[in-house]
Enzyme design. Structure first.
Site, mmCIF file in Angstrom:
data_model
loop_
_atom_site.group_PDB
_atom_site.id
_atom_site.type_symbol
_atom_site.label_atom_id
_atom_site.label_comp_id
_atom_site.label_asym_id
_atom_site.label_seq_id
_atom_site.Cartn_x
_atom_site.Cartn_y
_atom_site.Cartn_z
ATOM 1 N N SER A 50 -14.578 0.489 -1.232
ATOM 2 C CA SER A 50 -15.060 -0.886 -1.080
ATOM 3 C C SER A 50 -16.257 -1.128 -1.987
ATOM 4 C CB SER A 50 -15.482 -1.143 0.367
ATOM 5 O OG SER A 50 -16.229 -2.341 0.426
ATOM 6 N N HIS B 242 -11.094 -2.073 -2.915
ATOM 7 C CA HIS B 242 -11.239 -2.974 -1.760
ATOM 8 C C HIS B 242 -12.333 -3.994 -2.061
ATOM 9 C CE1 HIS B 242 -10.747 -3.785 2.589
ATOM 10 N NE2 HIS B 242 -12.059 -3.960 2.615
ATOM 11 N N ASP C 94 -14.358 -7.133 -0.585
ATOM 12 C CA ASP C 94 -14.722 -7.806 0.665
ATOM 13 C C ASP C 94 -15.284 -9.192 0.395
ATOM 14 O OD1 ASP C 94 -14.249 -5.876 2.824
ATOM 15 O OD2 ASP C 94 -15.731 -4.646 1.777
ATOM 16 N N MET D 66 -16.759 -12.559 1.926
ATOM 17 C CA MET D 66 -17.411 -13.033 3.163
ATOM 18 C C MET D 66 -18.012 -14.408 2.923
ATOM 19 S SD MET D 66 -19.500 -9.622 4.166
ATOM 20 C CE MET D 66 -18.716 -8.013 4.223
ATOM 21 N N HIS E 118 -9.961 -8.287 1.012
ATOM 22 C CA HIS E 118 -10.173 -8.439 2.462
ATOM 23 C C HIS E 118 -10.959 -9.721 2.697
ATOM 24 C CE1 HIS E 118 -12.290 -6.592 6.279
ATOM 25 N NE2 HIS E 118 -11.507 -7.623 6.574
ATOM 26 N N MET F 148 -12.840 -12.163 4.807
ATOM 27 C CA MET F 148 -13.558 -12.384 6.074
ATOM 28 C C MET F 148 -14.102 -13.804 5.998
ATOM 29 S SD MET F 148 -15.294 -8.626 6.316
ATOM 30 C CE MET F 148 -14.981 -8.324 4.586
ATOM 31 N N MET G 161 -10.104 -2.959 12.081
ATOM 32 C CA MET G 161 -11.523 -2.781 11.730
ATOM 33 C C MET G 161 -12.139 -1.714 12.630
ATOM 34 S SD MET G 161 -12.265 -4.662 9.154
ATOM 35 C CE MET G 161 -14.030 -4.300 9.152
ATOM 36 N N GLY H 164 -21.654 -3.325 5.232
ATOM 37 C CA GLY H 164 -21.304 -1.939 4.950
ATOM 38 C C GLY H 164 -22.303 -1.026 5.650
ATOM 39 N N GLY H 165 -22.006 0.263 5.629
ATOM 40 C CA GLY H 165 -22.958 1.260 6.110
ATOM 41 C C GLY H 165 -23.103 1.374 7.622
ATOM 42 N N ASP I 53 -11.115 0.407 8.229
ATOM 43 C CA ASP I 53 -12.207 -0.056 7.375
ATOM 44 C C ASP I 53 -13.504 -0.085 8.168
ATOM 45 O OD1 ASP I 53 -13.821 -1.393 5.562
ATOM 46 O OD2 ASP I 53 -12.728 -3.297 5.662
#
Ligand code: DX5
Ligand code: ZN
Length: 221
Positions: A10, A35, A37, A39, A68, A70, A139, A146-147, A177
């Protein structure tokens, strides 16, 4: 029967000032997918990037672009992400878009579909769509950042969905993920996942290539 193992780093954990070379580095390091992301600050509290940023790196790598979304209204933006170079478009069942129409739209533009559930959404929410989607994304953290730490309690859902896929004689992929690292990848693989997203574990590693190899090996045990 479990489908092929894929590793999808990601870019959320990458250095955005050199996104292109980070993507190329992942290809050279043996990743299968990239990947991405997206958002919107509405479906999740964070804002990341959108279609133009994805388009800007499309010509640099042959990696499968695993997008992905979101975002609250994915259906509105499918064409944009297709044009930007997406190969797989995943959206959330909890979004405001109609699920079947959105799956159909993604397929109609030639992409593979992913249907995602947040940690609080039950496994059976995706059962009506298993024949219509190429992948289910379970998920393993709350989406948005992240993290975070892997939520072990989501594994029951992975197992239940894999059993259902098998019972229906399908080959649907299950992606996980959030918080995936060389240890949690084993747990997720055992539960029935076969596509593994890893942000921090890969991008913050001293040797991303070795880490991708370890993730792949540990998922295969
Ligand atoms: C979280 C994102 C993830 C995230 C994973 O909302 O969907 O893809 O980048 O990051 P790590 O692997 O660091 O948990
Ligand atoms: Zn993601």
């Amino acid at each position: 029967m479990i489908s092929l193992i894929k590793i999808s780093p990601s870019v959320l954990a990458s250095d955005f000032s050199r996104l292109g070379s980070e993507a190329v580095k992942m290809e050279e390091s043996g990743a299968d997918y990239l990947h991405l992301d997206v958002m919107d600050g509405h479906f999740v509290p964070n804002i990341s990037f959108g279609a133009p940023v994805i388009a800007s790196i499309r010509s640099l790598t042959k990696l499968v672009f695993d997008v992905h979304l979101m975002i609250s209204e994915p259906l509105k933006y499918i064409d944009d992400f297709k044009k930007a170079g997406a190969d797989i478009i995943t959206f959330h069942i909890e979004s405001d878009s109609p699920v079947e129409e959105t799956l159909d739209k993604i397929h109609a533009c030639g992409c593979k579909t992913g249907l995602s559930i947040k940690p609080g959404t039950p496994a059976d929410a995706v059962y009506p769509y298993l024949k219509k989607t190429d992948m289910v994304l379970v998920m393993t953290v709350e989406p948005g950042f992240g993290g975070q730490s892997f939520m072990y309690e989501t594994m029951e859902k992975v197992t239940a969905i894999r059993e259902k896929i098998n019972a229906l004689g399908l080959k649907t992929d299950i992606q996980v993920d959030g918080g995936i690292n060389p240890e949690t990848v084993k747990v997720a693989a055992k539960a029935g996942a076969n596509i593994f997203v890893a942000g921090s574990a890969v991008f913050k590693a001293e040797d991303p290539k070795a880490t991708i190899e370890t993730l792949r090996n540990n998922a295969s045990i």
